[in-house]
Design an enzyme around this catalytic site. Structure first.
Site, mmCIF file in Angstrom:
data_model
loop_
_atom_site.group_PDB
_atom_site.id
_atom_site.type_symbol
_atom_site.label_atom_id
_atom_site.label_comp_id
_atom_site.label_asym_id
_atom_site.label_seq_id
_atom_site.Cartn_x
_atom_site.Cartn_y
_atom_site.Cartn_z
ATOM 1 N N SER A 1 -47.446 -9.557 16.623
ATOM 2 C CA SER A 1 -48.892 -9.667 16.414
ATOM 3 C C SER A 1 -49.271 -10.562 15.240
ATOM 4 C CB SER A 1 -49.492 -8.276 16.226
ATOM 5 O OG SER A 1 -48.828 -7.565 15.207
ATOM 6 N N HIS B 1 -50.033 -8.272 23.035
ATOM 7 C CA HIS B 1 -50.482 -9.674 22.963
ATOM 8 C C HIS B 1 -49.906 -10.546 24.063
ATOM 9 C CE1 HIS B 1 -52.395 -8.945 19.089
ATOM 10 N NE2 HIS B 1 -51.351 -8.171 18.838
ATOM 11 N N LYS C 1 -57.459 -6.362 24.172
ATOM 12 C CA LYS C 1 -57.182 -7.726 23.715
ATOM 13 C C LYS C 1 -57.519 -8.710 24.842
ATOM 14 C CE LYS C 1 -54.704 -6.010 19.885
ATOM 15 N NZ LYS C 1 -53.610 -5.166 19.441
#
Ligand SMILES: *Cc1c(COP(=O)(O)O)cnc(C)c1O
Length: 406
Positions: free
Chosen positions: A191, A219, A251
């Site tokens: 991250s 991610h 995200k």
């Protein structure tokens, strides 16, 4: 009279220490304007630090799904999944997430932090004897997300960390305790660095050492691999290679929440034993409906958002290389610029703000001492002009000499 030390005094001392080191954090209100801009204080800033990688958070189809569902379902679910809070929208979303990621079953959590705390607690702690001589081993990359580290600790596992992305280091940690059950956990995409874990080699290692591989793809999901199925899909790894996949919905999917996916036995163990699953109110059904819309958009990607993100990453990296900026070798949307000490990192973030860009300074303990950085993130929602303008502003930053040596 008690001589018990005072908790408030200790807290004040800890805070004062943080302040002296330039590591104090504060919450700022960042309101939304159209086109990925934010209102922060009196300034209008272009957001280059969020994780809405595909620009879906304000997509009209997500908003429509959310409002349509809320009109029928109401807002709160009023109960936990195992009581009466599990709706048809949750069940459908779980099935679609399992199908997308090629796994038997997915289990929803309210946040990614809770998913990691809960899943690790269930997988590592259930069935262990109180007192703990048979406590399992949890091997983790040094740069794993805080919630993975905390999850292993909450589970009471023996936590051993290996140097970043070092498969031989991971093997040494597994071999140090060969007689207890073991789980190896890693971020798929790191991250704060943006690099991708050596997933194929870790899967091979886990196969050889009989350890369970757990991948947090916060991610990677939505942006990497065929149909955006994530970093494992990109590496050609399936459920047999990486039995536990954790993904977040806040995200690239532009919503909120998370899930853990894997075979039916492991997922049932999580439902049975993960306390952060059992004892919390189910996420709003309308949020599950919006997430279903997001999954559909991300899988099909008929708007070419992944391609636009890739083009934006390439444009930013090419521009940064021309300027001689010391970027890290990341190929993902996370493009950190390591500046070193907390002071220079903060000063750089402030200067970018004056130029109209929101890029937050990431400082210890989120990153190691001396590795303060601007965590620049790109999104499909950015356009070329805005990326070029950010590069212009970065070119004017006074970079400390240590940054050039990275
Ligand atoms: C953001 C993040 C989480 C936490 O997810 P939330 O849904 O924001 O709680 C977990 N793991 C990683 C690697 C993350 O980046």
């Amino acid at each position: 009279m008690s001589s018990r030390p005072d908790l408030r005094g200790r807290l004040a001392a800890a805070r004062a220490q943080r302040e002296r080191e330039g590591l104090l954090r504060r919450v700022r209100t960042c309101d939304v304007l159209p086109g990925g801009r934010r209102v922060v204080g009196k300034r209008i800033l272009a957001d280059f630090c969020g994780n809405d990688y595909l620009g879906l958070a304000s997509h009209r189809e997500l908003v429509a799904a959310l409002t349509r569902s809320a009109a029928v379902e109401g807002v709160g679910t009023g109960a936990a999944h195992l009581v009466s809070g599990h709706r048809g929208e949750h069940a459908a979303l779980e099935e679609e997430l399992a199908d997308w990621t090629g796994r038997e079953r997915a289990v929803l959590f309210s946040t990614g932090v809770m998913a990691n705390l809960g899943a690790l607690q269930a997988l590592l702690n259930a069935g262990a004897m109180p007192g703990g001589r048979d406590m399992p081993l949890c091997v983790q990359d040094k740069l794993n997300h805080a919630s993975l580290i905390d999850g292993a600790q909450l589970a009471g596992a023996s936590l051993r960390r290996y140097p970043h992305a070092d498969v031989e280091g991971a093997a040494r940690q597994l071999d140090a305790q060969p007689d207890v059950p073991a789980l190896l956990a890693t971020d798929g995409v790191f991250s704060m660095d943006g690099d991708i874990a050596p997933l194929a080699a870790l899967a091979q290692l886990c196969r050889e050492r009989h350890a369970l591989l757990y991948v947090d793809d916060a991610h990677g999901l939505g942006v990497l691999g065929r149909h955006g199925a994530g970093s494992l899909a990109a590496a050609g790894l399936g459920s047999a290679d990486a039995p536990v996949l954790m993904g977040t919905l806040g995200k690239a999917l532009g919503c909120a929440g998370a899930f853990v996916a894997g075979d039916a036995d492991l997922m049932d163990a999580i439902v049975q034993f993960a306390r952060p699953y059992i004892y919390t109110t189910a996420m709003p059904a309308a949020l599950a409906a919006a997430t279903r819309a997001a999954v559909r958009l991300v899988r099909e990607d008929s708007e070419g958002r992944r391609e636009r993100l890739a083009a934006n990453i390439a444009r930013f990296r090419a521009g940064a290389a021309q300027l001689g900026l010391p970027l890290m070798p990341s190929q993902t949307a996370i493009q950190p610029l390591v500046l070193g000490d907390a002071g220079s990192t903060l000063a750089a973030a402030r200067m970018l703000e004056r130029e109209g860009f929101l890029v937050v300074a990431i400082r210890p303990p989120t990153v190691p001492q001396g590795a303060g950085r601007l965590r620049i993130t790109l999104s499909a929602a950015h356009n070329e002009a805005r990326i070029d303008a950010l590069l212009d502003a970065l070119a004017r930053l006074p970079l400390p000499t240590q940054a050039l040596a990275v």
